[in-house]
Design a protein around this motif. Structure first.
Motif, PDB file in Angstrom:
ATOM      1  N   TYR A 346       1.039  -1.266  -0.144  1.00 58.27           N
ATOM      2  CA  TYR A 346      -0.038   0.034   0.101  1.00 58.27           C
ATOM      3  C   TYR A 346       0.849   1.258  -0.108  1.00 58.27           C
ATOM      4  CZ  TYR A 346      -3.261   3.715   1.687  1.00 58.27           C
ATOM      5  OH  TYR A 346      -3.992   4.841   1.774  1.00 58.27           O
ATOM      6  N   LEU A 347       2.044   1.311   0.914  1.00 58.01           N
ATOM      7  CA  LEU A 347       2.621   2.415   1.012  1.00 58.01           C
ATOM      8  C   LEU A 347       3.620   2.723  -0.208  1.00 58.01           C
ATOM      9  CD1 LEU A 347       3.979   2.403   4.773  1.00 58.01           C
ATOM     10  CD2 LEU A 347       1.826   3.538   3.519  1.00 58.01           C
ATOM     11  N   ASP A 348       3.939   1.587  -0.842  1.00 59.51           N
ATOM     12  CA  ASP A 348       4.614   1.578  -2.243  1.00 59.51           C
ATOM     13  C   ASP A 348       4.029   2.222  -3.227  1.00 59.51           C
ATOM     14  OD1 ASP A 348       7.245   0.407  -0.946  1.00 59.51           O
ATOM     15  OD2 ASP A 348       6.822  -1.455  -1.782  1.00 59.51           O
ATOM     16  N   LYS A 349       2.555   1.821  -3.428  1.00 55.06           N
ATOM     17  CA  LYS A 349       1.724   2.332  -4.285  1.00 55.06           C
ATOM     18  C   LYS A 349       1.521   3.826  -3.860  1.00 55.06           C
ATOM     19  CE  LYS A 349      -2.206   0.817  -7.014  1.00 55.06           C
ATOM     20  NZ  LYS A 349      -3.040  -0.011  -7.356  1.00 55.06           N
ATOM     21  N   LEU A 350       1.318   4.116  -2.675  1.00 54.91           N
ATOM     22  CA  LEU A 350       1.121   5.723  -2.593  1.00 54.91           C
ATOM     23  C   LEU A 350       2.182   6.509  -2.770  1.00 54.91           C
ATOM     24  CD1 LEU A 350      -0.268   6.096   1.123  1.00 54.91           C
ATOM     25  CD2 LEU A 350      -1.489   6.559  -0.910  1.00 54.91           C
ATOM     26  N   ASP A 351       3.419   5.755  -2.721  1.00 54.09           N
ATOM     27  CA  ASP A 351       4.931   6.656  -3.033  1.00 54.09           C
ATOM     28  C   ASP A 351       4.855   6.790  -4.733  1.00 54.09           C
ATOM     29  OD1 ASP A 351       5.743   6.862  -0.650  1.00 54.09           O
ATOM     30  OD2 ASP A 351       7.101   5.231  -0.652  1.00 54.09           O
ATOM     31  N   SER A 352       4.355   5.605  -5.414  1.00 56.27           N
ATOM     32  CA  SER A 352       4.510   5.967  -6.800  1.00 56.27           C
ATOM     33  C   SER A 352       3.424   6.885  -7.553  1.00 56.27           C
ATOM     34  CB  SER A 352       4.024   4.472  -7.532  1.00 56.27           C
ATOM     35  OG  SER A 352       2.527   4.267  -7.076  1.00 56.27           O
ATOM     36  N   LEU A 353       2.195   7.189  -6.703  1.00 64.68           N
ATOM     37  CA  LEU A 353       1.290   8.098  -6.903  1.00 64.68           C
ATOM     38  C   LEU A 353       1.672   9.496  -6.545  1.00 64.68           C
ATOM     39  CD1 LEU A 353      -1.890   6.200  -6.009  1.00 64.68           C
ATOM     40  CD2 LEU A 353      -1.217   6.613  -8.405  1.00 64.68           C
ATOM     41  N   ARG A 354       2.590   9.484  -5.408  1.00 69.95           N
ATOM     42  CA  ARG A 354       2.746  11.094  -4.781  1.00 69.95           C
ATOM     43  C   ARG A 354       4.239  11.416  -5.034  1.00 69.95           C
ATOM     44  NH1 ARG A 354       0.431  10.050   1.259  1.00 69.95           N
ATOM     45  NH2 ARG A 354      -1.810  10.187   0.929  1.00 69.95           N
ATOM     46  N   ASN A 355       5.087  10.497  -5.273  1.00 65.92           N
ATOM     47  CA  ASN A 355       6.605  10.769  -5.380  1.00 65.92           C
ATOM     48  C   ASN A 355       6.901  10.831  -4.094  1.00 65.92           C
ATOM     49  OD1 ASN A 355       9.065  11.151  -6.969  1.00 65.92           O
ATOM     50  ND2 ASN A 355       8.681  13.363  -7.221  1.00 65.92           N
ATOM     51  N   THR A 356       6.666  10.411  -3.314  1.00 72.83           N
ATOM     52  CA  THR A 356       7.113  10.507  -1.952  1.00 72.83           C
ATOM     53  C   THR A 356       7.971   9.016  -1.662  1.00 72.83           C
ATOM     54  OG1 THR A 356       4.906   9.236  -1.024  1.00 72.83           O
ATOM     55  CG2 THR A 356       5.476  11.654  -0.931  1.00 72.83           C
ATOM     56  N   ASN A 357       8.459   8.758  -0.393  1.00 72.82           N
ATOM     57  CA  ASN A 357       9.370   7.712  -0.083  1.00 72.82           C
ATOM     58  C   ASN A 357       8.957   7.537   1.415  1.00 72.82           C
ATOM     59  OD1 ASN A 357      11.277   5.708   0.956  1.00 72.82           O
ATOM     60  ND2 ASN A 357      12.768   6.446  -0.820  1.00 72.82           N
ATOM     61  N   TRP A 358       8.356   6.615   1.732  1.00 77.49           N
ATOM     62  CA  TRP A 358       7.747   6.150   2.856  1.00 77.49           C
ATOM     63  C   TRP A 358       8.837   5.741   3.852  1.00 77.49           C
ATOM     64  CZ3 TRP A 358       8.345   1.244   5.317  1.00 77.49           C
ATOM     65  CH2 TRP A 358       8.381   0.465   4.597  1.00 77.49           C
ATOM     66  N   ARG A 359       9.928   5.177   3.251  1.00 85.96           N
ATOM     67  CA  ARG A 359      11.198   4.878   4.114  1.00 85.96           C
ATOM     68  C   ARG A 359      12.104   5.803   4.555  1.00 85.96           C
ATOM     69  NH1 ARG A 359       9.636   1.275   0.165  1.00 85.96           N
ATOM     70  NH2 ARG A 359       9.678  -1.014   0.674  1.00 85.96           N
ATOM     71  N   ASN A 360      11.979   6.936   3.982  1.00 88.42           N
ATOM     72  CA  ASN A 360      12.511   7.856   4.649  1.00 88.42           C
ATOM     73  C   ASN A 360      11.878   8.828   5.723  1.00 88.42           C
ATOM     74  OD1 ASN A 360      14.799   7.486   3.166  1.00 88.42           O
ATOM     75  ND2 ASN A 360      14.180   8.953   1.293  1.00 88.42           N
ATOM     76  N   SER A 361      10.308   8.842   5.302  1.00 87.30           N
ATOM     77  CA  SER A 361       9.370   9.576   6.295  1.00 87.30           C
ATOM     78  C   SER A 361       8.837   9.057   7.377  1.00 87.30           C
ATOM     79  CB  SER A 361       8.323  10.004   5.215  1.00 87.30           C
ATOM     80  OG  SER A 361       8.641  10.627   3.846  1.00 87.30           O
ATOM     81  N   LEU A 362       8.973   7.819   7.432  1.00 79.04           N
ATOM     82  CA  LEU A 362       8.297   7.000   8.474  1.00 79.04           C
ATOM     83  C   LEU A 362       9.501   6.614   9.430  1.00 79.04           C
ATOM     84  CD1 LEU A 362       5.347   5.330   7.000  1.00 79.04           C
ATOM     85  CD2 LEU A 362       5.536   7.559   8.115  1.00 79.04           C
ATOM     86  N   ALA A 363       9.094   5.987  10.639  1.00 82.59           N
ATOM     87  CA  ALA A 363       9.937   5.640  11.665  1.00 82.59           C
ATOM     88  C   ALA A 363      11.093   4.452  11.168  1.00 82.59           C
ATOM     89  CB  ALA A 363       9.384   5.271  13.037  1.00 82.59           C
ATOM     90  N   LYS A 364      12.251   4.207  11.787  1.00 80.14           N
ATOM     91  CA  LYS A 364      13.179   3.331  11.185  1.00 80.14           C
ATOM     92  C   LYS A 364      12.641   2.025  11.470  1.00 80.14           C
ATOM     93  CE  LYS A 364      15.838   3.395  15.391  1.00 80.14           C
ATOM     94  NZ  LYS A 364      15.091   4.254  16.386  1.00 80.14           N
ATOM     95  N   GLU A 365      11.885   1.733  12.753  1.00 76.56           N
ATOM     96  CA  GLU A 365      11.194   0.387  12.817  1.00 76.56           C
ATOM     97  C   GLU A 365      10.169  -0.042  11.687  1.00 76.56           C
ATOM     98  OE1 GLU A 365      11.791   2.460  16.733  1.00 76.56           O
ATOM     99  OE2 GLU A 365      11.031   3.151  14.775  1.00 76.56           O
TER     100      GLU A 365
END
Length: 371
Positions: A346-365
Motif C-alpha cells: 500500500y505504501l509503495d503504491k502511494l509513493d508511486s502516485l505521490r512521488n514520496t518515499n515512506w522509508r525516509n518519512s516514517l520511523a526506522k522501525e
C-alpha cells in the motif's frame, strides 16, 4: 433511556454522490432525504422508541455502560455540565457535515470523506464513488428553527474550506443567539479562519477545535499528504494566541502501522507546545486505533505488526499509558495478531502516485522492514 440527542439533536450529513442524510447524531443510522425536517417521521419514530428503550438506530456502544464510545452517556454529561436544562423538543445541538471538500489525501481516508481523494482513490478501490460537491449546501439548514441552538459542530471534509459554515454563523448572529452557542470543528489544522470567521468566533460562547493530526514532522506530512508540519504547527500557535475568542484545543491521533512509532514524539510535542487553549484552558489529547472503513485503514491495521515490531511497540506503549487511548492500543496489539507485509504494498503504491518515499518519512522501525 435518556439522551439529549433524542429530542434536541440533529445531524445533517453529505454523501459522496451529493445526497443528504439525517439522524439525531452522527453515531446513529441515517435516512436519505430530499429536504431536512426536524420532525421527519424517521426522527419522531426514534423519539417515541426512546421513551422505553435505546432505539435500534443508535450505535451499539450506546448500550454498553461506561464504554468510551458511549455517546449517549458522554453527551448527557456534557449537556449537564455546559448547557441549559430543558425538556423541550427543539434543535439545541446541530452537527453539519455539509460538504466533503478537503485539501488532503490522508493515508487512512477515502472518497467517503475527502474530495482530494477523487483523483487517485480508484487506484485502490476501482469502483469507489467520487465526491460531487454542491454549489449551495446552505439549503440544508436555512429553513430550520435555530433560535434555541446551543451547540454547533462542523465536520467535513475540511470544514474551514466550506464558506457556508461562515454563513450559518452570520445567520445565528442575526437571530441574536450566537453568544449562546458553543462552536466546534473537526479540522486538519491547515486552514486558518479568515477575519470574518474570527469576528464571529469572538461573539460565540466559546470555540472548540478538534485537531486531527496523527503525528508530527515527517510522519505527519506523509500521513496527511500534502500538509506541511511547520505550517500546521504555526497555525495552531496562532490560534492559541487569539485572545479575543475562547478557543479550546483537542488533539487526536488515528494510529496504524505507519505512525505508531511516532507516538512518543507526538505526545511530547503536545505536552510542550499545545497543553492549553487561547485562554489557558487545559487541552486534551487522545489516540485510537485505525478503523477499517477505507483501503488504507484495512492495509495499516496494527494486527500486521511483525513479531519484532510488536515487541518494540508494546515496550514503547507501556511507557505512555498516562495518555488516553494508549491502553486500548496495547490491548488491540496483544489480542489481534496477524503479522503480514501487505501494508508495504500500500505504501509503495502511494509513493508511486505521490512521488514520496515512506522509508525516509516514517520511523526506522518500519523502514527496516522487508518484503
Amino acid at each position: 433511556m435518556s439522551c439529549p440527542y433524542f429530542n434536541q439533536g440533529l445531524f445533517i450529513g453529505s454523501l459522496p454522490e451529493g445526497k443528504t442524510h439525517i439522524s439525531m447524531c452522527c453515531f446513529q443510522k441515517r435516512k436519505i432525504v430530499d429536504e431536512v425536517n426536524f420532525n421527519d417521521p424517521f426522527l419522531t419514530s426514534i423519539r417515541k422508541d426512546s421513551a422505553t428503550q435505546i432505539p435500534s438506530e443508535c450505535d451499539p456502544h450506546c448500550s454498553i455502560p461506561g464504554h468510551v464510545a458511549n455517546e449517549r452517556e458522554n453527551s448527557t454529561v456534557e449537556w449537564r455540565d455546559l448547557f441549559k436544562e430543558s425538556n423541550t423538543t427543539a434543535i439545541k445541538m446541530l452537527h453539519l457535515e455539509q460538504s466533503l471538500i478537503c485539501n488532503l489525501t490522508c493515508i487512512s481516508c477515502s472518497t467517503q470523506f475527502s474530495s482530494a481523494w477523487n483523483k487517485d482513490y480508484h487506484h485502490f478501490v476501482p469502483n469507489a464513488p467520487k465526491i460531487k460537491l454542491k454549489k449551495f449546501p446552505e439549503e440544508k439548514w436555512k429553513n430550520l428553527d435555530l433560535t434555541q441552538l446551543e451547540k454547533l459542530h462542523f465536520t467535513g471534509g475540511e470544514p474551514l474550506l466550506n464558506g457556508d459554515n461562515k454563513k450559518i454563523l452570520q445567520h445565528l448572529e442575526k437571530l441574536e443567539v450566537l453568544e449562546n452557542v458553543v462552536i466546534s470543528y473537526n479540522t486538519n489544522g491547515t486552514i486558518l479562519p479568515d477575519s470574518e470567521t474570527l469576528r464571529l468566533w469572538n461573539k460565540a460562547r466559546f470555540v472548540r477545535l478538534f485537531l486531527s493530526l496523527d503525528g508530527i514532522g515527517s510522519t505527519f506530512e506523509y500521513t496527511r499528504y500534502p500538509a506541511v508540519w511547520k505550517s500546521v504547527s504555526d497555525n495552531i500557535q496562532t490560534l492559541r494566541e487569539h485572545k479575543d475568542a475562547c478557543i479550546l484545543i483537542e488533539v487526536s491521533g488515528i494510529i496504524g502501522m505507519h505512525n505508531i512509532f511516532n507516538l512518543p514524539n507526538f505526545f511530547d510535542w503536545w505536552k510542550h507546545n499545545c497543553k492549553t487553549g487561547s485562554h489557558g484552558d487545559e487541552s486534551h489529547i487522545f489516540v485510537k486505533k485505525i478503523d477499517d472503513w477505507s483501503f488504507g485503514g484495512k492495509s495499516l491495521d496494527l494486527k500486521y505488526l511483525s513479531d519484532k515490531q510488536c515487541e518494540l511497540a508494546l515496550d514503547m506503549l507501556y511507557s505512555l499509558v498516562e495518555y488516553p487511548g494508549v491502553n486500548d492500543l496495547i490491548t488491540t496489539i496483544k489480542n489481534q495478531r496477524q503479522p503480514g507485509d501487505g501494508w508495504i504494498n500500500y505504501l509503495d503504491k502511494l509513493d508511486s502516485l505521490r512521488n514520496t518515499n515512506w522509508r525516509n518519512s516514517l520511523a526506522k522501525e518500519l523502514s527496516n522492514s522487508k518484503h
